[in-house]
Design a protein around this motif. Sequence first.
Motif, PDB file in Angstrom:
ATOM      1  N   ALA A 219       0.844  -1.203   0.000  1.00  0.00           N
ATOM      2  CA  ALA A 219       0.000   0.000   0.000  1.00  0.00           C
ATOM      3  C   ALA A 219       0.877   1.249   0.000  1.00  0.00           C
ATOM      4  O   ALA A 219       1.912   1.292   0.655  1.00  0.00           O
ATOM      5  N   ASP A 220       0.455   2.237  -0.746  1.00  0.00           N
ATOM      6  CA  ASP A 220       1.116   3.543  -0.744  1.00  0.00           C
ATOM      7  C   ASP A 220       0.376   4.543   0.133  1.00  0.00           C
ATOM      8  O   ASP A 220       0.948   5.525   0.579  1.00  0.00           O
ATOM      9  N   THR A 221      -0.920   4.298   0.322  1.00  0.00           N
ATOM     10  CA  THR A 221      -1.771   5.215   1.079  1.00  0.00           C
ATOM     11  C   THR A 221      -3.066   4.478   1.437  1.00  0.00           C
ATOM     12  O   THR A 221      -3.199   3.283   1.196  1.00  0.00           O
ATOM     13  N   HIS A 222      -3.997   5.216   2.004  1.00  0.00           N
ATOM     14  CA  HIS A 222      -5.352   4.703   2.254  1.00  0.00           C
ATOM     15  C   HIS A 222      -6.329   5.570   1.480  1.00  0.00           C
ATOM     16  O   HIS A 222      -6.087   6.762   1.261  1.00  0.00           O
ATOM     17  N   LEU A 223      -7.433   4.967   1.087  1.00  0.00           N
ATOM     18  CA  LEU A 223      -8.512   5.689   0.412  1.00  0.00           C
ATOM     19  C   LEU A 223      -9.796   5.501   1.192  1.00  0.00           C
ATOM     20  O   LEU A 223     -10.078   4.402   1.682  1.00  0.00           O
TER      21      LEU A 223
ATOM     22  N   TYR B 244      -0.559   2.759  -5.862  1.00  0.00           N
ATOM     23  CA  TYR B 244      -0.508   3.469  -7.120  1.00  0.00           C
ATOM     24  C   TYR B 244       0.567   2.888  -8.035  1.00  0.00           C
ATOM     25  O   TYR B 244       0.841   3.411  -9.095  1.00  0.00           O
ATOM     26  N   GLN B 245       1.194   1.806  -7.592  1.00  0.00           N
ATOM     27  CA  GLN B 245       2.248   1.162  -8.360  1.00  0.00           C
ATOM     28  C   GLN B 245       1.641   0.431  -9.542  1.00  0.00           C
ATOM     29  O   GLN B 245       0.653  -0.288  -9.397  1.00  0.00           O
ATOM     30  N   VAL B 246       2.235   0.585 -10.682  1.00  0.00           N
ATOM     31  CA  VAL B 246       1.787  -0.098 -11.884  1.00  0.00           C
ATOM     32  C   VAL B 246       2.842  -1.135 -12.245  1.00  0.00           C
ATOM     33  O   VAL B 246       4.022  -0.828 -12.305  1.00  0.00           O
ATOM     34  N   ASP B 247       2.388  -2.347 -12.484  1.00  0.00           N
ATOM     35  CA  ASP B 247       3.340  -3.426 -12.842  1.00  0.00           C
ATOM     36  C   ASP B 247       3.923  -3.233 -14.200  1.00  0.00           C
ATOM     37  O   ASP B 247       3.454  -2.715 -15.100  1.00  0.00           O
TER      38      ASP B 247
END
Length: 153
Positions: free
Chosen positions: A135-139, A150-153
Amino acid sequence: MMRSYTTGEDVTRAFFDAWNAQDLDWLADLFVDDADFVNVVGFWWTTRRQIRKAHDYGFRKIFQDARVEIVALKSRALGKDVEVVHTVSTLVGQNDEHGITAGQRIAVITIVAHRQKDGGFRIVSCQNTDRVDGADTHLNTDAGFRPASYQVD
């Protein structure tokens, strides 16, 4: 009995020991009277008494069989009387609201310790943050609060 801790790292390690012993008197004694404690969901307790009461509740309802273990620790002196201590720790044995044992959690706990007039360190501030892998953050959405990447493979 008031114990004395010669460094911020010592009082931080004592916090984990007192927590694992579920010794409320020892745990509360680690904090100054007007200490701050922010837990993983943002509850903010502003006195030793509130911190003790919250941990009493947790030990009776949530963490009866739980243990925490420090897996990493870094201490930084901010002069001779103040230390900031960061830890990464694991928690196992937490019970869910139905009494079923939940999975392991990983936390980053930050403690600010201050040397008292007796020469020993006490905790003036503690913040506990859950680490959520990936996780980069919480929504906060219509579907609820959730970790997000928000990481894209």
